[in-house]
Design an enzyme around this catalytic site. Structure first.
Site, PDB file in Angstrom:
ATOM      1  N   ARG A 113       0.805  -1.476  -0.479  1.00 51.65           N
ATOM      2  CA  ARG A 113       0.019   0.015  -0.112  1.00 51.65           C
ATOM      3  C   ARG A 113       0.931   1.150   0.268  1.00 51.65           C
ATOM      4  O   ARG A 113       0.560   2.243  -0.638  1.00 51.65           O
ATOM      5  CB  ARG A 113      -1.016  -0.115   1.000  1.00 51.65           C
ATOM      6  CG  ARG A 113      -2.136  -1.025   0.808  1.00 51.65           C
ATOM      7  CD  ARG A 113      -3.205   0.087   2.029  1.00 51.65           C
ATOM      8  NE  ARG A 113      -3.973  -1.337   1.483  1.00 51.65           N
ATOM      9  CZ  ARG A 113      -5.251  -1.810   2.543  1.00 51.65           C
ATOM     10  NH1 ARG A 113      -4.948  -1.579   3.703  1.00 51.65           N
ATOM     11  NH2 ARG A 113      -6.076  -2.278   1.802  1.00 51.65           N
TER      12      ARG A 113
ATOM     13  N   LYS B 293     -19.380 -16.234  -0.016  1.00 49.49           N
ATOM     14  CA  LYS B 293     -20.494 -16.115   0.524  1.00 49.49           C
ATOM     15  C   LYS B 293     -21.791 -15.569  -0.416  1.00 49.49           C
ATOM     16  O   LYS B 293     -20.983 -15.052  -1.167  1.00 49.49           O
ATOM     17  CB  LYS B 293     -21.349 -15.886   2.046  1.00 49.49           C
ATOM     18  CG  LYS B 293     -21.240 -15.789   2.777  1.00 49.49           C
ATOM     19  CD  LYS B 293     -21.751 -14.913   4.204  1.00 49.49           C
ATOM     20  CE  LYS B 293     -20.824 -15.564   5.865  1.00 49.49           C
ATOM     21  NZ  LYS B 293     -20.707 -14.241   6.052  1.00 49.49           N
TER      22      LYS B 293
ATOM     23  N   GLY C  48     -10.107  -8.391  -1.226  1.00 54.33           N
ATOM     24  CA  GLY C  48      -9.189  -8.648  -0.815  1.00 54.33           C
ATOM     25  C   GLY C  48      -8.535  -9.310  -0.842  1.00 54.33           C
ATOM     26  O   GLY C  48      -7.402  -9.756  -0.746  1.00 54.33           O
TER      27      GLY C  48
ATOM     28  N   GLY D  73     -13.322  -3.630  -0.217  1.00 55.96           N
ATOM     29  CA  GLY D  73     -14.785  -3.035  -0.816  1.00 55.96           C
ATOM     30  C   GLY D  73     -14.993  -2.075  -1.583  1.00 55.96           C
ATOM     31  O   GLY D  73     -16.269  -2.262  -1.875  1.00 55.96           O
TER      32      GLY D  73
HETATM   33  P1  ADP Z   1     -12.887 -11.251  -1.418  1.00 57.23           P
HETATM   34  O1  ADP Z   1     -12.224 -10.796   0.131  1.00 57.23           O
HETATM   35  O2  ADP Z   1     -11.733 -11.704  -2.573  1.00 57.23           O
HETATM   36  O3  ADP Z   1     -14.145 -10.939  -1.611  1.00 57.23           O
HETATM   37  P2  ADP Z   1     -14.261 -13.567  -0.133  1.00 57.23           P
HETATM   38  O4  ADP Z   1     -13.829 -12.460   1.507  1.00 57.23           O
HETATM   39  O5  ADP Z   1     -15.857 -13.645  -0.870  1.00 57.23           O
HETATM   40  O6  ADP Z   1     -12.890 -12.552  -1.541  1.00 57.23           O
HETATM   41  O7  ADP Z   1     -13.716 -15.209   0.221  1.00 57.23           O
HETATM   42  C1  ADP Z   1     -12.610 -15.538   0.169  1.00 57.23           C
HETATM   43  C2  ADP Z   1     -12.545 -16.890   1.100  1.00 57.23           C
HETATM   44  O8  ADP Z   1     -14.077 -17.567   0.801  1.00 57.23           O
HETATM   45  C3  ADP Z   1     -11.153 -17.369   1.034  1.00 57.23           C
HETATM   46  O9  ADP Z   1     -10.857 -16.893   2.954  1.00 57.23           O
HETATM   47  C4  ADP Z   1     -11.534 -18.739   0.956  1.00 57.23           C
HETATM   48  O10 ADP Z   1     -10.850 -19.326   1.908  1.00 57.23           O
HETATM   49  C5  ADP Z   1     -13.446 -18.914   1.061  1.00 57.23           C
HETATM   50  N1  ADP Z   1     -13.883 -19.592  -0.143  1.00 57.23           N
HETATM   51  C6  ADP Z   1     -13.767 -19.786  -1.155  1.00 57.23           C
HETATM   52  N2  ADP Z   1     -14.805 -21.406  -1.944  1.00 57.23           N
HETATM   53  C7  ADP Z   1     -14.668 -21.673   0.039  1.00 57.23           C
HETATM   54  C8  ADP Z   1     -15.317 -23.503  -0.001  1.00 57.23           C
HETATM   55  N3  ADP Z   1     -15.416 -23.868  -1.278  1.00 57.23           N
HETATM   56  N4  ADP Z   1     -15.482 -23.634   0.757  1.00 57.23           N
HETATM   57  C9  ADP Z   1     -14.457 -23.168   2.189  1.00 57.23           C
HETATM   58  N5  ADP Z   1     -14.353 -22.050   2.117  1.00 57.23           N
HETATM   59  C10 ADP Z   1     -13.817 -21.548   0.623  1.00 57.23           C
END
Ligand code: ADP
Ligand code: MG
Length: 398
Positions: A40, A202, A354, A379
């Site tokens: 950063r 999610k 992130g 975010g």
């Molecule tokens: P970002 O921060 O890029 O928006 P998210 O916070 O939505 O991404 O999701 C990231 C998390 O989702 C990671 O910690 C990853 O381990 C988890 N994840 C992805 N697929 C699975 C899965 N099939 N089972 C459990 N956790 C998962």
């Protein structure tokens, strides 16, 4: 909308020998007072160097962590000041507060080309309240306002909202300009075919992102735990896997919407399963072969092959959300393979989120370097893709 319309880039601002306040995002990860990743700080360097080389008296300000009330030594920006001093090869004076006499003294002593770093803005609760009196104290320190803190523009906080609102000369730094241009292109004028890849933990975190992208993409690839909910909605056995039971109807609605809009929706064709997230290896199975006690933790090779065919045809690709539990080696293949495929794709590739940005960097420096843009704001990048107006960006428009 989310374009750079009426936002003055720092190149066009009258900064010569002026006191220039640059809002940066130095909210770096710290362990025992040591910076574990200075990306950063590095990403703000072009703007800082530009201002200093034009003879500006540069005042840097940032937040760090979430101090509960008042100053907390563990959340001081001092380590960032030291790191910056090494990177720029110059002394960086740091007043003990971001406003008041200490700040004024340091700021008024600056000569052209010199840079100082104010202490953590959030040591004042007024920062998060978008307080105008606090903003006026910051305004008293400077002549020109530059925002280069993309990670903070989705929040209406004093240093990114109330302050620029009261500054006549205001605009964006190079980092913010690049972020708005790259993410803005994805939602205003993406070159077609446009493919979005969504995954992560999610569905509920990403409903607005899904809705916005469905209006714009030609194809939507869904992986990760998010895909589990979609697969469960289609009757696949997800008894032991991470799903969101209450989002099954939503998943069905999204699939219907995609069909109505003729958006190709691609779900995993096979998955990597294991009995526990601590397993040392996983097994690839087809969707009909998931045993009751097995969790789907990554996408399988057939899925990746199908995803790859879409990527090969795409002209724009936006990716958010890992394809599996990539933090554990046995379940990282899907995420790292998608990262490599996007790196090699002949498309405008933008990564938001992130964990997704972290995953791309973990896939290797050469992979990260080949992406057209990796957003520095988790975010904020998703809110831009949702089509929201972000307070810290809107306030910069003339
Ligand atoms: P970002 O921060 O890029 O928006 P998210 O916070 O939505 O991404 O999701 C990231 C998390 O989702 C990671 O910690 C990853 O381990 C988890 N994840 C992805 N697929 C699975 C899965 N099939 N089972 C459990 N956790 C998962
Ligand atoms: Mg995340």
């Amino acid at each position: 909308m989310t374009t750079l319309d009426r936002i003055t880039p720092i190149r066009e601002l009258p900064i010569e020998s002026k006191r220039v306040f640059i809002r940066v995002d130095f909210n770096v990860p710290l362990e025992d007072g040591k910076i574990t990743d200075d990306a950063r700080i590095a990403s703000a360097l072009p703007t800082i160097k530009h201002a200093a080389s034009r003879g500006a008296r540069v005042i840097l300000a940032s937040h760090m962590g979430r101090p509960k009330k008042g100053p907390e030594e563990s959340l001081s920006l001092a380590p960032c000041g030291e790191r910056l001093s090494e990177l720029l090869g110059m002394d960086i004076p740091m007043p003990e507060d971001c406003v008041g006499d200490a700040a004024k003294k340091v700021v008024y002593d600056l000569r052209g080309g010199q840079v100082c770093l104010l202490e953590n803005l959030r040591f004042h609760a007024e920062e998060e309240k978008d307080d105008e009196t606090f903003a006026a104290q910051l305004a008293a320190l400077c002549d020109v306002y530059v925002d280069d803190a993309f990670g903070a523009v989705h929040r209406a906080h004093a240093s990114v909202h109330a302050l620029p609102k009261m500054m006549k000369e205001r605009g964006c730094g190079f980092l913010l300009e690049t972020e708005i241009a790259a993410l803005g292109k994805m939602i205003t004028a993406p070159e077609k075919p446009f493919v979005a890849v969504l995954g992560g933990a999610k569905v509920s975190d990403k409903i607005a992102v899904l809705d916005s992208l469905l209006e714009k993409v030609d194809a939507l690839v869904i992986g990760g735990a998010m895909a589990n909910t979609f697969l469960a909605a289609k009757g696949v056995n997800m008894k032991a896997s991470k799903i969101e039971e209450d989002k099954l109807p939503l998943a069905r609605t999204i699939m219907e919407k995609a069909q109505a809009k003729k958006v190709e929706l691609l779900l995993p064709l096979d998955v990597v399963v294991a009995g526990s997230i601590a397993a040392e290896s996983g097994t690839v199975v087809g969707l009909g072969e998931i045993a009751d006690h097995m969790m789907a933790l990554d996408v399988g090779p057939k899925s990746l092959e199908a995803f790859g065919k879409l990527f090969a045809k795409a002209k724009s690709i936006f990716w958010n959300g890992p394809m599996g539990l990539f933090e554990k080696a046995p379940f990282a293949n899907g995420t790292f393979t998608v990262a490599r495929m996007l790196a090699d794709a002949d498309a405008f590739t933008v990564i938001g989120g992130g964990d997704s940005a972290a995953a791309v960097k973990e896939a290797g420096p050469e992979v990260a370097a080949k992406m057209k843009h990796i957003s520095t704001g988790g975010g904020a990048s998703l809110e831009l893709i949702e089509g929201k107006k972000l307070p810290g960006i809107e306030v910069l428009r003339r």
